[in-house]
Design an enzyme around this catalytic site. Structure first.
Site, PDB file in Angstrom:
ATOM      1  N   LYS A 118       9.056  10.395 -87.781  1.00  0.00           N
ATOM      2  CA  LYS A 118       9.223   8.863 -87.836  1.00  0.00           C
ATOM      3  C   LYS A 118       8.742   8.256 -88.993  1.00  0.00           C
ATOM      4  O   LYS A 118       9.533   7.418 -89.833  1.00  0.00           O
ATOM      5  CB  LYS A 118       8.359   7.955 -86.718  1.00  0.00           C
ATOM      6  CG  LYS A 118       8.478   6.542 -86.777  1.00  0.00           C
ATOM      7  CD  LYS A 118       7.742   5.913 -86.021  1.00  0.00           C
ATOM      8  CE  LYS A 118       5.918   6.101 -86.298  1.00  0.00           C
ATOM      9  NZ  LYS A 118       5.948   5.019 -87.303  1.00  0.00           N
ATOM     10  N   ASN A 119       7.731   8.860 -89.413  1.00  0.00           N
ATOM     11  CA  ASN A 119       7.143   8.357 -90.931  1.00  0.00           C
ATOM     12  C   ASN A 119       7.551   8.720 -92.012  1.00  0.00           C
ATOM     13  O   ASN A 119       7.450   8.355 -93.237  1.00  0.00           O
ATOM     14  CB  ASN A 119       5.573   8.732 -90.926  1.00  0.00           C
ATOM     15  CG  ASN A 119       4.729   7.859 -90.003  1.00  0.00           C
ATOM     16  OD1 ASN A 119       5.185   6.857 -89.366  1.00  0.00           O
ATOM     17  ND2 ASN A 119       3.688   8.400 -89.782  1.00  0.00           N
ATOM     18  N   CYS A 178       1.083  -1.540 -85.849  1.00  0.00           N
ATOM     19  CA  CYS A 178      -0.342  -1.366 -84.738  1.00  0.00           C
ATOM     20  C   CYS A 178      -1.361  -1.915 -85.063  1.00  0.00           C
ATOM     21  O   CYS A 178      -1.792  -1.985 -86.379  1.00  0.00           O
ATOM     22  CB  CYS A 178      -0.353   0.351 -84.608  1.00  0.00           C
ATOM     23  SG  CYS A 178       1.059   1.015 -84.012  1.00  0.00           S
ATOM     24  N   ARG A 218      -4.698  -3.234 -93.257  1.00  0.00           N
ATOM     25  CA  ARG A 218      -3.658  -2.522 -94.023  1.00  0.00           C
ATOM     26  C   ARG A 218      -3.017  -3.576 -94.952  1.00  0.00           C
ATOM     27  O   ARG A 218      -1.867  -3.785 -94.794  1.00  0.00           O
ATOM     28  CB  ARG A 218      -2.651  -1.988 -93.082  1.00  0.00           C
ATOM     29  CG  ARG A 218      -3.221  -0.910 -92.229  1.00  0.00           C
ATOM     30  CD  ARG A 218      -2.190  -0.040 -91.471  1.00  0.00           C
ATOM     31  NE  ARG A 218      -1.426  -0.411 -90.805  1.00  0.00           N
ATOM     32  CZ  ARG A 218      -0.239   0.391 -90.200  1.00  0.00           C
ATOM     33  NH1 ARG A 218      -0.077   1.596 -90.467  1.00  0.00           N
ATOM     34  NH2 ARG A 218       0.399  -0.112 -89.080  1.00  0.00           N
ATOM     35  N   ASP A 220      -3.714  10.105 -87.716  1.00  0.00           N
ATOM     36  CA  ASP A 220      -3.011   9.938 -86.369  1.00  0.00           C
ATOM     37  C   ASP A 220      -3.048  10.974 -85.489  1.00  0.00           C
ATOM     38  O   ASP A 220      -2.588  11.125 -84.477  1.00  0.00           O
ATOM     39  CB  ASP A 220      -1.243   9.930 -86.917  1.00  0.00           C
ATOM     40  CG  ASP A 220      -1.091   8.436 -87.688  1.00  0.00           C
ATOM     41  OD1 ASP A 220      -1.788   7.608 -87.080  1.00  0.00           O
ATOM     42  OD2 ASP A 220      -0.179   8.260 -88.339  1.00  0.00           O
ATOM     43  N   ARG A 242       8.115   3.625 -79.737  1.00  0.00           N
ATOM     44  CA  ARG A 242       8.271   3.311 -81.096  1.00  0.00           C
ATOM     45  C   ARG A 242       8.278   4.697 -81.751  1.00  0.00           C
ATOM     46  O   ARG A 242       9.047   4.780 -82.843  1.00  0.00           O
ATOM     47  CB  ARG A 242       7.049   2.435 -81.593  1.00  0.00           C
ATOM     48  CG  ARG A 242       7.320   0.976 -81.641  1.00  0.00           C
ATOM     49  CD  ARG A 242       6.205   0.392 -82.053  1.00  0.00           C
ATOM     50  NE  ARG A 242       6.279   0.529 -83.619  1.00  0.00           N
ATOM     51  CZ  ARG A 242       5.164   0.460 -84.418  1.00  0.00           C
ATOM     52  NH1 ARG A 242       3.936   0.158 -84.048  1.00  0.00           N
ATOM     53  NH2 ARG A 242       5.067   0.845 -85.634  1.00  0.00           N
TER      54      ARG A 242
END
Length: 450
Positions: free
Chosen positions: A27-28, A122, A127, A310, A418
């Site tokens: 995803k990233n 999230c 951030r 993560d 997600r």
């Protein structure tokens, strides 16, 4: 956009996970590759694209800007943006995720202006985007910040030397997307070098960019006049690999994660082995299992090649089943341990501290953030009703439910979905007892409170 609850999970614990799953595309990485397609008016084809809510949202953003999107297969998508129809992205995307802020560079190169909503994602810390905006200003962008959006324009971006105060992945990616077509040379010092960043660089290189990654976290980009279309296969998701690995070890099972790459997970593999897990690299991927009784360990999250932030949440659940006292020191986000409260309600013994309990201090020292966790184990977990607060905590709660005695009900599944493709199907294929339930009906008092 995935805001409403679609369903809940019900999981019966105590079942070892045994079997094989295929890791999806990262995803990233994929979401940034999609943004990069805006840098050219020619078609690009991306493979190993996960069918997840986050990808759907980004494709919706691209379509709003003028992109033509066509799925060529289950995990292959073709994007062509011959012209930008509107450089202003709707404020409906404000707070949804952090992708819009990355569109500034491509839009500036294509049409000289852009309006993008401020990012969200999230709830794991502030951030901020200060690093992003400072870098673009250094490259010649005129930026006006509004309450919910950022307006940028330029007569042409030019190369600059940008020293990042912290090796931020997002800021590095933003500067790359701006630098590849800027006039002159851009030097990014203290850059992030995560596998997802390198994947973006490889795609940009295929499109015609000139990008050198040096040994001291320095990235040098020589701008080119134009980029062309390219075909690219995204890297596998190393977060999903670690998630299924931790679940296999926690349940005392054995899971083959097809497509997993050792080089992307080396630091995780070392820590897994130290606490009692084991792995075997195969032609198809990596097999994970438990080698001995689990024992406590100390872990500090860090930028790549350190232990990924993560990977922290499934590790914490795993450590609740380990003998002794473990310490996890979070140095990337200041507010990432909020999910542990519900684990404690299931029977875990996790204490949070504002002190830096890792091997070194960090930027959160003496700032009253509960960024260290002390996990005492082993503690039996009991099933309960769980509410997922963010994406990565989501799989941790699934893991806790798989380990627990009894049955757990998990809501907030939209956060998990997600970033994880078909989590229910994959878990069922390796023996998890998991059902999909309709969303909970709000009580009269809860409805009145809205």
């Amino acid at each position: 956009m995935p805001t409403a609850e679609r369903h809940r999970y019900r999981i019966a614990g105590g079942q070892p996970l045994i079997g094989s799953v295929e890791v999806s595309g990262a995803k990233n990485s994929v979401t940034k590759l999609l943004v990069a397609t805006l840098l050219t008016d020619e078609p690009c084809t991306l493979s190993r694209v996960p069918r997840i809510a986050e990808v759907d949202v980004v494709l919706g953003m691209l379509a709003e800007l003028g992109a033509q999107v066509e799925w060529l297969g289950d995990h292959e998508v073709r994007i062509a943006t011959p012209r930008i129809s509107d450089p202003s992205l709707s404020e409906a995307y404000s707070g949804v995720n952090r992708i819009p802020i990355l569109m500034m560079g491509p839009l500036l190169h294509r049409v000289g202006e852009a309006v993008v909503p401020l990012p969200g994602g999230c709830r794991i810390g502030k951030r901020p985007v200060d690093f992003h905006l400072a870098g673009l200003r250094a490259m010649g962008a005129e930026i006006v910040e509004h309450l919910r959006s950022v307006q940028v324009k330029t007569l042409g971006l030019r190369g600059a030397h940008v020293a990042l105060p912290f090796p931020s992945v997002g800021a590095t990616e933003n500067l790359l997307l701006a630098a590849v077509r800027a006039k002159g040379t851009t030097v990014i010092s203290n850059a992030a070098v995560e596998p997802e960043v390198i994947d973006l660089i490889l795609f940009l290189q295929q499109m015609g960019a000139l990008v050198d990654v040096e040994v001291d976290r320095t990235i040098v980009v020589q701008g080119v006049d134009r980029l062309h279309g390219a075909d690219h296969t995204a890297i596998p998701d190393r977060i999903e690999v670690a998630s299924f690995a931790a679940a296999a070890v926690a349940t005392n099972g054995r899971v083959d994660v097809r497509g997993a790459r050792q080089e992307h997970a080396a630091t995780f593999l070392n820590h897994l082995r130290r606490l009692g897990g084991e792995f075997k690299v195969t032609d198809d991927g990596i097999t994970f299992y438990r080698n001995r009784p689990l024992t406590a360990t100390h872990v500090q999250t860090d930028v790549h090649p350190g232990y990924m932030t993560d990977w922290q949440q499934p590790l914490v659940v795993l450590l609740t089943q380990a003998q002794g006292v473990s310490v996890v020191h979070e140095t990337i986000y200041e507010d990432r341990f909020g999910y542990t409260r519900q684990l404690n309600e299931m029977g875990a013994n996790i204490a949070l501290s504002t002190s830096c309990l890792g091997g070194k201090g960090c930027r959160f020292a003496a700032r009253d953030f509960e960024h260290s966790a002390v996990v005492s184990g082993p503690t039996p977990l009991t099933g309960g009703d769980l509410e997922i607060p963010d994406l990565r905590a989501g799989f941790a709660y699934v893991m806790a439910a798989l380990v627990a005695n009894g049955t757990s009900t998990i809501s907030g599944t939209r956060f998990l979905e997600r970033g994880y493709e078909d989590p229910v199907g994959k878990l069922r294929s390796i023996g998890a007892l998991i059902e999909i339930l309709p969303p909970a009906v709000p009580t009269q008092s809860a409805a009145a409170a809205r």
